[in-house]
Design a protein around this motif. Structure first.
Motif, PDB file in Angstrom:
ATOM      1  N   ARG A  85       0.833  -1.209   0.000  1.00 19.94           N
ATOM      2  CA  ARG A  85       0.000   0.000   0.000  1.00 19.94           C
ATOM      3  C   ARG A  85       0.868   1.261   0.000  1.00 19.94           C
ATOM      4  O   ARG A  85       0.609   2.204  -0.761  1.00 19.94           O
ATOM      5  CB  ARG A  85      -0.927  -0.002   1.228  1.00 19.94           C
ATOM      6  N   LEU A  86       1.921   1.253   0.825  1.00 21.08           N
ATOM      7  CA  LEU A  86       2.801   2.422   0.886  1.00 21.08           C
ATOM      8  C   LEU A  86       3.519   2.641  -0.446  1.00 21.08           C
ATOM      9  O   LEU A  86       3.658   3.783  -0.908  1.00 21.08           O
ATOM     10  CB  LEU A  86       3.824   2.248   2.006  1.00 21.08           C
ATOM     11  N   ALA A  87       3.978   1.559  -1.070  1.00 27.81           N
ATOM     12  CA  ALA A  87       4.668   1.681  -2.364  1.00 27.81           C
ATOM     13  C   ALA A  87       3.728   2.265  -3.413  1.00 27.81           C
ATOM     14  O   ALA A  87       4.113   3.133  -4.207  1.00 27.81           O
ATOM     15  CB  ALA A  87       5.180   0.316  -2.809  1.00 27.81           C
ATOM     16  N   GLN A  88       2.487   1.801  -3.398  1.00 29.64           N
ATOM     17  CA  GLN A  88       1.491   2.297  -4.354  1.00 29.64           C
ATOM     18  C   GLN A  88       1.245   3.793  -4.140  1.00 29.64           C
ATOM     19  O   GLN A  88       1.205   4.579  -5.095  1.00 29.64           O
ATOM     20  CB  GLN A  88       0.193   1.516  -4.160  1.00 29.64           C
ATOM     21  N   GLU A  89       1.117   4.192  -2.869  1.00 30.01           N
ATOM     22  CA  GLU A  89       0.887   5.611  -2.559  1.00 30.01           C
ATOM     23  C   GLU A  89       2.094   6.466  -2.958  1.00 30.01           C
ATOM     24  O   GLU A  89       1.936   7.570  -3.477  1.00 30.01           O
ATOM     25  CB  GLU A  89       0.610   5.782  -1.061  1.00 30.01           C
ATOM     26  N   LEU A  90       3.304   5.934  -2.743  1.00 27.38           N
ATOM     27  CA  LEU A  90       4.510   6.684  -3.096  1.00 27.38           C
ATOM     28  C   LEU A  90       4.613   6.890  -4.611  1.00 27.38           C
ATOM     29  O   LEU A  90       5.026   7.941  -5.085  1.00 27.38           O
ATOM     30  CB  LEU A  90       5.754   5.954  -2.581  1.00 27.38           C
ATOM     31  N   VAL A  91       4.221   5.868  -5.375  1.00 26.22           N
ATOM     32  CA  VAL A  91       4.270   5.971  -6.836  1.00 26.22           C
ATOM     33  C   VAL A  91       3.173   6.890  -7.359  1.00 26.22           C
ATOM     34  O   VAL A  91       3.419   7.784  -8.176  1.00 26.22           O
ATOM     35  CB  VAL A  91       4.160   4.565  -7.477  1.00 26.22           C
ATOM     36  N   VAL A  92       1.961   6.690  -6.864  1.00 21.73           N
ATOM     37  CA  VAL A  92       0.799   7.427  -7.409  1.00 21.73           C
ATOM     38  C   VAL A  92       0.714   8.852  -6.857  1.00 21.73           C
ATOM     39  O   VAL A  92       0.561   9.813  -7.626  1.00 21.73           O
ATOM     40  CB  VAL A  92      -0.513   6.671  -7.094  1.00 21.73           C
ATOM     41  N   ASN A  93       0.818   8.990  -5.553  1.00 18.66           N
ATOM     42  CA  ASN A  93       0.598  10.302  -4.926  1.00 18.66           C
ATOM     43  C   ASN A  93       1.870  11.146  -4.826  1.00 18.66           C
ATOM     44  O   ASN A  93       1.842  12.347  -5.098  1.00 18.66           O
ATOM     45  CB  ASN A  93       0.005  10.131  -3.521  1.00 18.66           C
ATOM     46  N   ASP A  94       2.967  10.507  -4.410  1.00 18.96           N
ATOM     47  CA  ASP A  94       4.198  11.268  -4.201  1.00 18.96           C
ATOM     48  C   ASP A  94       5.065  11.358  -5.453  1.00 18.96           C
ATOM     49  O   ASP A  94       6.021  12.129  -5.485  1.00 18.96           O
ATOM     50  CB  ASP A  94       5.012  10.653  -3.055  1.00 18.96           C
ATOM     51  N   LYS A  95       4.731  10.546  -6.460  1.00 15.23           N
ATOM     52  CA  LYS A  95       5.469  10.570  -7.735  1.00 15.23           C
ATOM     53  C   LYS A  95       6.960  10.321  -7.527  1.00 15.23           C
ATOM     54  O   LYS A  95       7.817  11.016  -8.080  1.00 15.23           O
ATOM     55  CB  LYS A  95       5.295  11.921  -8.456  1.00 15.23           C
ATOM     56  N   VAL A  96       7.292   9.285  -6.729  1.00 17.31           N
ATOM     57  CA  VAL A  96       8.704   9.005  -6.475  1.00 17.31           C
ATOM     58  C   VAL A  96       9.392   8.498  -7.738  1.00 17.31           C
ATOM     59  O   VAL A  96       8.779   7.867  -8.597  1.00 17.31           O
ATOM     60  CB  VAL A  96       8.903   7.989  -5.325  1.00 17.31           C
ATOM     61  N   ASN A  97      10.683   8.774  -7.835  1.00 16.81           N
ATOM     62  CA  ASN A  97      11.492   8.300  -8.963  1.00 16.81           C
ATOM     63  C   ASN A  97      12.111   6.929  -8.690  1.00 16.81           C
ATOM     64  O   ASN A  97      12.404   6.178  -9.618  1.00 16.81           O
ATOM     65  CB  ASN A  97      12.626   9.293  -9.247  1.00 16.81           C
ATOM     66  N   VAL A  98      12.319   6.626  -7.397  1.00 18.14           N
ATOM     67  CA  VAL A  98      12.917   5.354  -6.985  1.00 18.14           C
ATOM     68  C   VAL A  98      12.234   4.885  -5.711  1.00 18.14           C
ATOM     69  O   VAL A  98      11.932   5.691  -4.826  1.00 18.14           O
ATOM     70  CB  VAL A  98      14.440   5.508  -6.714  1.00 18.14           C
ATOM     71  N   LEU A  99      11.993   3.563  -5.628  1.00 21.10           N
ATOM     72  CA  LEU A  99      11.568   2.933  -4.380  1.00 21.10           C
ATOM     73  C   LEU A  99      12.801   2.259  -3.774  1.00 21.10           C
ATOM     74  O   LEU A  99      13.621   1.708  -4.503  1.00 21.10           O
ATOM     75  CB  LEU A  99      10.479   1.887  -4.644  1.00 21.10           C
ATOM     76  N   ALA A 100      12.927   2.287  -2.447  1.00 20.90           N
ATOM     77  CA  ALA A 100      14.123   1.713  -1.817  1.00 20.90           C
ATOM     78  C   ALA A 100      13.805   1.224  -0.415  1.00 20.90           C
ATOM     79  O   ALA A 100      12.730   1.502   0.127  1.00 20.90           O
ATOM     80  CB  ALA A 100      15.251   2.752  -1.779  1.00 20.90           C
ATOM     81  N   GLY A 101      14.762   0.485   0.166  1.00 18.73           N
ATOM     82  CA  GLY A 101      14.594  -0.029   1.526  1.00 18.73           C
ATOM     83  C   GLY A 101      14.311  -1.522   1.529  1.00 18.73           C
ATOM     84  O   GLY A 101      15.116  -2.322   1.110  1.00 18.73           O
ATOM     85  N   PHE A 102      13.145  -1.906   2.085  1.00 16.63           N
ATOM     86  CA  PHE A 102      12.633  -3.282   2.104  1.00 16.63           C
ATOM     87  C   PHE A 102      13.409  -4.166   3.068  1.00 16.63           C
ATOM     88  O   PHE A 102      14.359  -4.849   2.703  1.00 16.63           O
ATOM     89  CB  PHE A 102      12.583  -3.878   0.684  1.00 16.63           C
TER      90      PHE A 102
END
Length: 391
Positions: A85-102
């Motif tokens: 859910r957080l990844a989806q929100e970061l992509v859709v709402n925050d428009k992130v260029n990279v996902l990281a961590g995990f």
């Protein structure tokens, strides 16, 4: 029904990502969505990686190729549904260029479809199951894999009088990898795994398993548990008197975690582990890294999770610099592949074919230096690829 809703949401993420990239391009920001377990059983993982990411930014600036770097940290509490859910929100709402961590494998696996469908590079800084990078062509790993560090110990053990071993692992992806690759290599080397024990991830109680080990009288117990759980294993190993019964403890480096090692006491002295990083690694670069990390974090010693976060930030920064801040996820991903650089852990390489890390693996023994416990390296296996991908 749930699957349709999820796929619909991912499709929406894909549709909005292009617009999001345009917005980020226009205001010259580059957003990194850092999803970590900041609370719960794996909270130490999140604390170490966030601290390392912030240290890298403090040392290297927050502007690359004309882009202002913005770090957005989210706590997934190690629950895969929350991670997704957080990844989806970061992509859709925050428009992130990279996902990281995990922090753990199930969280990385839950995010892989979002990375694929939105074409967002996903830098795995902690989770260590071999197959993670195969879950999406957009995944790059800066941490390690359990097969990498398990095989080295299975080569060392038979040469040092350890032939009969019981394995004890946490019952999820990395643990199963550790069990499988340790057993295969030990057997190949003429040793024997007499029993394979698996401990539940949630609310683990090691005591009944350790009693079985004592009754089994092996030469050694091989252990893998996730970062943060090592102190409990060490405590119960000593309480059950396994050391006095002549059973050696050998493990992957998660067990003698640098973050917790001093709290384990002298009972940990002499424990042999194999891993890709130790705070005692004797390079000049690592000494500077440890000193800067401790200074920035009230004396907290960096562990292997910290170095995964630190190097993951370097991979992102260099990809942005190489692609000159232009292009979307595909350009960034290509610039991440094939990177070779000096890390606090030694030389590392992002394999362009597997997008996985190639690195040195060290054999270490817990020793006391200047009144503190450290994992002191005594041997090295150079340029280890993930055995799970070596054909």
């Amino acid at each position: 029904m749930q699957k349709r809703v999820f796929l619909g949401a991912v499709a929406f993420a894909v549709a909005t990502l292009a617009a999001g990239s345009a917005v980020a391009q226009a205001n010259n920001t580059f957003k990194i969505g850092l999803i970590l377990p900041m609370t719960g059983q794996q909270a130490t993982t999140g604390r170490q990686i966030e601290a390392a990411a912030r240290l890298y930014m403090a040392q290297n600036g927050d502007t690359v190729a004309g882009k202002k770097i913005q770090l957005i940290v989210k706590d997934d509490t190690s629950l895969p549904d929350v991670t997704r859910r957080l990844a989806q929100e970061l992509v859709v709402n925050d428009k992130v260029n990279v996902l990281a961590g995990f922090g753990i494998t199930p969280s990385a696996m839950a995010t892989a479809p979002i990375a694929t469908q939105s074409k967002t590079p996903m830098v795995v800084m902690a989770a260590a199951t071999s197959s993670i990078t195969q879950a999406s062509p957009y995944i790059v790993r800066s941490s390690f894999t359990l097969p990498q560090v398990s095989v080295a110990l299975a080569d060392w053990a038979p040469k040092n009088g350890i032939k009969k071993v019981i394995t004890l692992v946490s019952d999820y992806g990395p643990g199963l990898d550790a069990e499988k690759y340790f057993k295969e290599r030990l057997t190949f080397n003429g040793g024997q795994v007499t029993e394979a024990l698996r401990v539940p991830m949630r609310n683990p109680d090691f005591a009944p398993f350790l009693q079985k080990v004592r009754d089994g009288k092996p030469d050694a117990l091989f252990v893998f548990v996730p970062s943060g759980a090592g102190a409990a294993v060490m405590k119960q190993f000593l309480e059950r008197g396994l050391d006095k019964a002549g059973i050696k403890l050998i493990a992957t480096g998660d067990v003698t975690d640098d973050d917790q090692l001093n709290d384990m006491g002298d009972g940990a002295l002499g424990v042999v582990t194999s891993h890709h990083y130790s705070a005692a690694h004797p390079s000049a670069m690592n000494k500077k890294f440890v000193e800067a990390f401790e200074k920035a974090n009230k004396g907290l010693r960096p562990n292997f999770m910290a170095v995964g976060g630190y190097d993951g930030m370097r991979v992102i920064y260099e990809a942005l610099r190489t692609s000159k801040g232009q292009g979307g996820g595909d350009a960034l991903l290509e610039a991440m592949k094939g990177q070779i650089f000096e890390s606090p852990r030694g030389k590392i390489f992002i394999d362009a074919q597997t997008r996985d890390i190639v690195q040195d693996v060290y054999l270490r023994k817990v020793e006391k230096k200047d009144g503190q416990l450290y994992n002191v390296e005594f041997d090295v296996i150079k340029d280890v690829k993930d055995p799970g991908k070596v054909k």
